[in-house]
Design an enzyme around this catalytic site. Sequence first.
Site, PDB file in Angstrom:
ATOM      1  N   GLU A 150      24.987 -12.067  32.990  1.00  0.00           N
ATOM      2  CA  GLU A 150      26.191 -12.905  32.937  1.00  0.00           C
ATOM      3  C   GLU A 150      25.841 -14.360  32.598  1.00  0.00           C
ATOM      4  O   GLU A 150      26.605 -15.044  31.901  1.00  0.00           O
ATOM      5  CB  GLU A 150      26.943 -12.804  34.273  1.00  0.00           C
ATOM      6  CG  GLU A 150      27.626 -11.437  34.425  1.00  0.00           C
ATOM      7  CD  GLU A 150      27.865 -10.992  35.865  1.00  0.00           C
ATOM      8  OE1 GLU A 150      28.469  -9.933  36.045  1.00  0.00           O
ATOM      9  OE2 GLU A 150      27.418 -11.678  36.814  1.00  0.00           O
ATOM     10  N   GLY A 223      26.254  -7.065  44.903  1.00  0.00           N
ATOM     11  CA  GLY A 223      26.592  -8.368  44.319  1.00  0.00           C
ATOM     12  C   GLY A 223      27.815  -8.980  45.006  1.00  0.00           C
ATOM     13  O   GLY A 223      27.843 -10.181  45.307  1.00  0.00           O
ATOM     14  N   ASP A 224      28.791  -8.143  45.292  1.00  0.00           N
ATOM     15  CA  ASP A 224      30.005  -8.607  45.982  1.00  0.00           C
ATOM     16  C   ASP A 224      29.697  -9.012  47.424  1.00  0.00           C
ATOM     17  O   ASP A 224      30.243 -10.003  47.936  1.00  0.00           O
ATOM     18  CB  ASP A 224      31.061  -7.491  46.012  1.00  0.00           C
ATOM     19  CG  ASP A 224      31.450  -7.028  44.613  1.00  0.00           C
ATOM     20  OD1 ASP A 224      31.346  -7.833  43.675  1.00  0.00           O
ATOM     21  OD2 ASP A 224      31.867  -5.868  44.479  1.00  0.00           O
TER      22      ASP A 224
HETATM   23  P1  ATP Z   1      26.750  -9.084  40.262  1.00  0.00           P
HETATM   24  O1  ATP Z   1      26.554  -7.903  39.351  1.00  0.00           O
HETATM   25  O2  ATP Z   1      27.745  -8.828  41.329  1.00  0.00           O
HETATM   26  O3  ATP Z   1      27.066 -10.372  39.562  1.00  0.00           O
HETATM   27  P2  ATP Z   1      23.911  -8.767  40.785  1.00  0.00           P
HETATM   28  O4  ATP Z   1      23.870  -7.737  39.718  1.00  0.00           O
HETATM   29  O5  ATP Z   1      22.923  -9.874  40.722  1.00  0.00           O
HETATM   30  O6  ATP Z   1      25.344  -9.385  40.997  1.00  0.00           O
HETATM   31  P3  ATP Z   1      22.536  -7.143  42.645  1.00  0.00           P
HETATM   32  O7  ATP Z   1      21.521  -6.868  41.593  1.00  0.00           O
HETATM   33  O8  ATP Z   1      23.167  -6.006  43.313  1.00  0.00           O
HETATM   34  O9  ATP Z   1      23.709  -8.052  42.165  1.00  0.00           O
HETATM   35  O10 ATP Z   1      21.800  -8.059  43.714  1.00  0.00           O
HETATM   36  C1  ATP Z   1      22.451  -8.682  44.781  1.00  0.00           C
HETATM   37  C2  ATP Z   1      21.543  -8.721  45.974  1.00  0.00           C
HETATM   38  O11 ATP Z   1      21.404  -7.390  46.476  1.00  0.00           O
HETATM   39  C3  ATP Z   1      20.121  -9.206  45.722  1.00  0.00           C
HETATM   40  O12 ATP Z   1      20.004 -10.578  46.007  1.00  0.00           O
HETATM   41  C4  ATP Z   1      19.308  -8.400  46.730  1.00  0.00           C
HETATM   42  O13 ATP Z   1      19.255  -9.117  47.946  1.00  0.00           O
HETATM   43  C5  ATP Z   1      20.111  -7.154  46.955  1.00  0.00           C
HETATM   44  N1  ATP Z   1      19.590  -5.959  46.270  1.00  0.00           N
HETATM   45  C6  ATP Z   1      20.208  -5.236  45.295  1.00  0.00           C
HETATM   46  N2  ATP Z   1      19.480  -4.160  44.956  1.00  0.00           N
HETATM   47  C7  ATP Z   1      18.371  -4.184  45.740  1.00  0.00           C
HETATM   48  C8  ATP Z   1      17.207  -3.341  45.881  1.00  0.00           C
HETATM   49  N3  ATP Z   1      17.027  -2.252  45.128  1.00  0.00           N
HETATM   50  N4  ATP Z   1      16.279  -3.687  46.798  1.00  0.00           N
HETATM   51  C9  ATP Z   1      16.433  -4.784  47.547  1.00  0.00           C
HETATM   52  N5  ATP Z   1      17.478  -5.613  47.449  1.00  0.00           N
HETATM   53  C10 ATP Z   1      18.443  -5.333  46.572  1.00  0.00           C
HETATM   54  N1  PLP Z   2      34.569  -3.423  41.752  1.00  0.00           N
HETATM   55  C1  PLP Z   2      34.609  -2.171  41.262  1.00  0.00           C
HETATM   56  C2  PLP Z   2      35.911  -1.468  41.137  1.00  0.00           C
HETATM   57  C3  PLP Z   2      33.426  -1.563  40.878  1.00  0.00           C
HETATM   58  O1  PLP Z   2      33.482  -0.318  40.371  1.00  0.00           O
HETATM   59  C4  PLP Z   2      32.203  -2.267  40.998  1.00  0.00           C
HETATM   60  C5  PLP Z   2      30.961  -1.647  40.586  1.00  0.00           C
HETATM   61  O2  PLP Z   2      30.901  -0.491  40.190  1.00  0.00           O
HETATM   62  C6  PLP Z   2      32.212  -3.557  41.513  1.00  0.00           C
HETATM   63  C7  PLP Z   2      33.425  -4.098  41.875  1.00  0.00           C
HETATM   64  C8  PLP Z   2      31.000  -4.449  41.651  1.00  0.00           C
HETATM   65  O3  PLP Z   2      29.885  -3.999  42.282  1.00  0.00           O
HETATM   66  P1  PLP Z   2      28.586  -4.932  42.446  1.00  0.00           P
HETATM   67  O4  PLP Z   2      28.781  -5.760  43.674  1.00  0.00           O
HETATM   68  O5  PLP Z   2      27.462  -3.953  42.585  1.00  0.00           O
HETATM   69  O6  PLP Z   2      28.403  -5.819  41.240  1.00  0.00           O
HETATM   70 MG    MG Z   3      25.723  -5.927  40.044  1.00  0.00          MG
END
Ligand code: ATP
Ligand code: PLP
Ligand code: MG
Length: 297
Positions: A150, A223-224
């Site tokens: 992003e 992520g949320d």
């Molecule tokens: P978004 O897609 O919502 O903008 P993102 O893709 O960066 O955010 P994630 O990759 O899910 O979101 O990461 C968010 C947090 O979740 C990370 O900071 C980490 O703490 C945790 N996390 C996600 N996956 C793992 C994993 N496999 N092992 C450890 N921590 C994880």
């Molecule tokens: N909201 C909906 C409806 C979704 O299906 C997803 C991911 O599949 C998300 C939010 C966001 O998820 P994440 O916090 O892993 O980025």
């Molecule tokens: Mg994500």
Amino acid sequence: AAAAKRVLSIQSHVVHGYVGNKVATYPLQLLGFDVDPLNSVQFSNHTGYKTFKGPVSNEKELVTIIEGLEENELLGQYSHLLTGYIGNPLFLREVGIIVQKLRKANPKLVYVCDPVMGDNGQLYVPKELLPIYRDEIIPLADIITPNQYEVELLTGKEVRSEAAVWEAMDWFHKRQIKTVVISSSDLGQPGVLRAFLSQLNGPRLAIDIPKQGGKDLVFTGTGDLFASLFLAHSHTCEDVGEVFEKTIASLQAVIKRTVAALPRGDGPVKACERELKLVQSKAEIEKPQVLLKAQRL
Ligand code: ATP
Ligand code: PLP
Ligand code: MG
């Protein structure tokens, strides 16, 4: 008067499982916030399952809800606005108008924006959302939590090195965004997720997170959950490094419990088996135990 801790949270609702408002509400409440969830969609489950069904809310419905709040003089109550997954350009554009209304009602409003558009090079919203986020929504935010992909979309530049991360952070700071957090990136060592935080006229930080659950296991809703925890801790904690550490500490505890509950054996893990063990992690959300420390860069 503005309530000290009340969040308007515009995100998705899922009947089963934990993403969007379903994953954000409980931690915010545990950390002392009143939460007013406004659902951008109501799906049966998240989009990572073999199917998902349910209605998507349109901008007219959003306007109607906000009108109701406005007529009851409730808009000034919000200390925070949190936005996540929004799938429709007209709905997103309306969010921009709502931010300005909320700010007018409470000039101290803090807007936390997770500009959800995609992950790992894959867009999962209509491409028309990108310029609206970039030019209309992001400039109104105080805190943003984009992922690595992003950031690339918003800045129009690849982020393949740590130098590129800090350049991208400055791109956002130039637009007056105070705090930028990239909650995970593939710029760490193998098997390690590296997260970054930069604050305007403040520190640059990174945290290395050992990947839990093996390389093919993906968690949804993390992520949320990150954005909601970060919002909560940033309200009570002066030190942004501590906010970053506490957020990641709770996330790691939730993921650890989720991994521990996975069925044994090496068959494929079903989407429903990967749902976050959120309510079971009450203690770790209320009192995060910091194990992974932030590095100052
Ligand atoms: P978004 O897609 O919502 O903008 P993102 O893709 O960066 O955010 P994630 O990759 O899910 O979101 O990461 C968010 C947090 O979740 C990370 O900071 C980490 O703490 C945790 N996390 C996600 N996956 C793992 C994993 N496999 N092992 C450890 N921590 C994880
Ligand atoms: N909201 C909906 C409806 C979704 O299906 C997803 C991911 O599949 C998300 C939010 C966001 O998820 P994440 O916090 O892993 O980025
Ligand atoms: Mg994500």
